[in-house]
Design a protein around this motif. Sequence first.
Motif, PDB file in Angstrom:
ATOM      1  N   PHE A   1       3.552  -4.513  -8.291  1.00  0.00           N
ATOM      2  CA  PHE A   1       4.939  -4.873  -8.590  1.00  0.00           C
ATOM      3  C   PHE A   1       5.685  -3.681  -9.153  1.00  0.00           C
ATOM      4  CE2 PHE A   1       8.446  -6.863 -10.900  1.00  0.00           C
ATOM      5  CZ  PHE A   1       8.937  -7.684  -9.896  1.00  0.00           C
ATOM      6  N   ASP A   2       6.827  -3.376  -8.580  1.00  0.00           N
ATOM      7  CA  ASP A   2       7.703  -2.308  -9.054  1.00  0.00           C
ATOM      8  C   ASP A   2       8.780  -2.952  -9.921  1.00  0.00           C
ATOM      9  OD1 ASP A   2       9.895  -0.509  -9.335  1.00  0.00           O
ATOM     10  OD2 ASP A   2       9.277   0.562  -7.538  1.00  0.00           O
ATOM     11  N   SER A   3       8.631  -2.826 -11.231  1.00  0.00           N
ATOM     12  CA  SER A   3       9.560  -3.501 -12.146  1.00  0.00           C
ATOM     13  C   SER A   3      10.959  -2.902 -12.087  1.00  0.00           C
ATOM     14  CB  SER A   3       9.014  -3.487 -13.569  1.00  0.00           C
ATOM     15  OG  SER A   3       8.773  -2.173 -13.983  1.00  0.00           O
ATOM     16  N   ASP A   4      11.086  -1.635 -11.719  1.00  0.00           N
ATOM     17  CA  ASP A   4      12.415  -1.028 -11.599  1.00  0.00           C
ATOM     18  C   ASP A   4      13.199  -1.652 -10.441  1.00  0.00           C
ATOM     19  OD1 ASP A   4      11.930   0.692 -13.725  1.00  0.00           O
ATOM     20  OD2 ASP A   4      11.243   2.329 -12.421  1.00  0.00           O
ATOM     21  N   GLU A   5      12.518  -1.870  -9.332  1.00  0.00           N
ATOM     22  CA  GLU A   5      13.163  -2.441  -8.145  1.00  0.00           C
ATOM     23  C   GLU A   5      13.086  -3.966  -8.103  1.00  0.00           C
ATOM     24  OE1 GLU A   5      14.883  -0.768  -5.780  1.00  0.00           O
ATOM     25  OE2 GLU A   5      14.557   1.089  -6.882  1.00  0.00           O
ATOM     26  N   GLY A   6      12.124  -4.530  -8.848  1.00  0.00           N
ATOM     27  CA  GLY A   6      11.941  -5.981  -8.841  1.00  0.00           C
ATOM     28  C   GLY A   6      11.355  -6.501  -7.545  1.00  0.00           C
ATOM     29  N   ILE A   7      10.474  -5.698  -6.920  1.00  0.00           N
ATOM     30  CA  ILE A   7       9.853  -6.097  -5.657  1.00  0.00           C
ATOM     31  C   ILE A   7       8.374  -5.709  -5.653  1.00  0.00           C
ATOM     32  CG2 ILE A   7      11.962  -5.954  -4.282  1.00  0.00           C
ATOM     33  CD1 ILE A   7      11.015  -3.196  -3.293  1.00  0.00           C
ATOM     34  N   TRP A   8       7.643  -6.330  -4.736  1.00  0.00           N
ATOM     35  CA  TRP A   8       6.259  -5.957  -4.485  1.00  0.00           C
ATOM     36  C   TRP A   8       6.238  -4.803  -3.502  1.00  0.00           C
ATOM     37  CZ3 TRP A   8       2.425  -7.703  -7.354  1.00  0.00           C
ATOM     38  CH2 TRP A   8       2.600  -8.898  -8.057  1.00  0.00           C
ATOM     39  N   LEU A   9       5.429  -3.787  -3.789  1.00  0.00           N
ATOM     40  CA  LEU A   9       5.263  -2.646  -2.895  1.00  0.00           C
ATOM     41  C   LEU A   9       3.796  -2.518  -2.500  1.00  0.00           C
ATOM     42  CD1 LEU A   9       7.474   0.014  -4.711  1.00  0.00           C
ATOM     43  CD2 LEU A   9       8.044  -1.310  -2.665  1.00  0.00           C
ATOM     44  N   ASP A  10       3.571  -2.101  -1.279  1.00  0.00           N
ATOM     45  CA  ASP A  10       2.218  -1.833  -0.803  1.00  0.00           C
ATOM     46  C   ASP A  10       1.857  -0.424  -1.272  1.00  0.00           C
ATOM     47  OD1 ASP A  10      -0.101  -1.175   0.671  1.00  0.00           O
ATOM     48  OD2 ASP A  10       0.484  -2.558   2.270  1.00  0.00           O
ATOM     49  N   SER A  11       0.868  -0.312  -2.125  1.00  0.00           N
ATOM     50  CA  SER A  11       0.507   0.981  -2.725  1.00  0.00           C
ATOM     51  C   SER A  11       0.007   1.994  -1.695  1.00  0.00           C
ATOM     52  CB  SER A  11      -0.554   0.774  -3.812  1.00  0.00           C
ATOM     53  OG  SER A  11      -1.740   0.245  -3.254  1.00  0.00           O
ATOM     54  N   ARG A  12      -0.339   1.548  -0.510  1.00  0.00           N
ATOM     55  CA  ARG A  12      -0.796   2.466   0.543  1.00  0.00           C
ATOM     56  C   ARG A  12       0.355   3.208   1.191  1.00  0.00           C
ATOM     57  NH1 ARG A  12      -3.947  -2.025   3.896  1.00  0.00           N
ATOM     58  NH2 ARG A  12      -2.051  -3.090   3.288  1.00  0.00           N
ATOM     59  N   ASN A  13       1.569   2.748   0.975  1.00  0.00           N
ATOM     60  CA  ASN A  13       2.720   3.301   1.684  1.00  0.00           C
ATOM     61  C   ASN A  13       3.599   4.160   0.788  1.00  0.00           C
ATOM     62  OD1 ASN A  13       1.927   2.044   4.014  1.00  0.00           O
ATOM     63  ND2 ASN A  13       3.029   0.186   3.542  1.00  0.00           N
ATOM     64  N   GLY A  14       2.996   5.155   0.165  1.00  0.00           N
ATOM     65  CA  GLY A  14       3.777   6.092  -0.629  1.00  0.00           C
ATOM     66  C   GLY A  14       4.547   7.039   0.274  1.00  0.00           C
ATOM     67  N   GLY A  15       5.396   7.797  -0.292  1.00  0.00           N
ATOM     68  CA  GLY A  15       6.160   8.743   0.512  1.00  0.00           C
ATOM     69  C   GLY A  15       6.971   9.612  -0.414  1.00  0.00           C
ATOM     70  N   PRO A  16       7.770  10.470   0.064  1.00  0.00           N
ATOM     71  CA  PRO A  16       7.985  10.767   1.468  1.00  0.00           C
ATOM     72  C   PRO A  16       6.841  11.575   2.082  1.00  0.00           C
ATOM     73  CG  PRO A  16       9.399  12.130   0.076  1.00  0.00           C
ATOM     74  CD  PRO A  16       8.608  11.241  -0.822  1.00  0.00           C
ATOM     75  N   PRO A  17       6.732  11.660   3.370  1.00  0.00           N
ATOM     76  CA  PRO A  17       7.583  10.981   4.348  1.00  0.00           C
ATOM     77  C   PRO A  17       7.231   9.498   4.432  1.00  0.00           C
ATOM     78  CG  PRO A  17       5.866  12.176   5.495  1.00  0.00           C
ATOM     79  CD  PRO A  17       5.693  12.473   4.022  1.00  0.00           C
ATOM     80  N   TYR A  18       8.223   8.688   4.683  1.00  0.00           N
ATOM     81  CA  TYR A  18       8.037   7.240   4.768  1.00  0.00           C
ATOM     82  C   TYR A  18       7.749   6.828   6.206  1.00  0.00           C
ATOM     83  CZ  TYR A  18       9.935   7.389   0.096  1.00  0.00           C
ATOM     84  OH  TYR A  18      10.124   7.671  -1.232  1.00  0.00           O
ATOM     85  N   GLY A  19       7.081   5.680   6.349  1.00  0.00           N
ATOM     86  CA  GLY A  19       6.825   5.136   7.673  1.00  0.00           C
ATOM     87  C   GLY A  19       5.710   5.803   8.441  1.00  0.00           C
ATOM     88  N   GLN A  20       4.969   6.701   7.804  1.00  0.00           N
ATOM     89  CA  GLN A  20       3.900   7.428   8.499  1.00  0.00           C
ATOM     90  C   GLN A  20       2.569   6.684   8.450  1.00  0.00           C
ATOM     91  OE1 GLN A  20       4.887  10.323  10.210  1.00  0.00           O
ATOM     92  NE2 GLN A  20       6.812   9.421   9.509  1.00  0.00           N
TER      93      GLN A  20
END
Length: 139
Positions: free
Chosen positions: A88-107
Amino acid sequence: MIDTVEMKKRILATLEEAWADSANPLLNTIIDPTANPTEPITFENSLRELFLEGLIDVGMTSLPRGSEELAPDDALSEIGKLSAHYKFDSDEGIWLDSRNGGPPYGQTSEPEVVLTDAGKQRSFEIVDQLGHNWWRPKL
């Protein structure tokens, strides 16, 4: 707290228009994230049930590779990994998949939920009965 029956309806209704979505944004669309650790677990269980009922398929998607189908055992394996990777990302208030860091995004490949023909039919029925986003407050 939302149960799997309600979450499955929301998943199908949300996919009714696009027929596919990456798992992580889908989770954040069908609930108002609260950081309760049961949210991603219920999502994972709901996806597993929908998959076993033949209403969804699960593949992998990334920008460089596009969408790729998974064999049934691999799809169930990916579903089973979801809640362990959601943070959980408390700054954004959403769940994030920890495998999908970036940049670059979407890779990095991420799970994608796709309606089957039976899932499309069921999603139409749910939207006809309940409407789109019935769980959201009317403004």
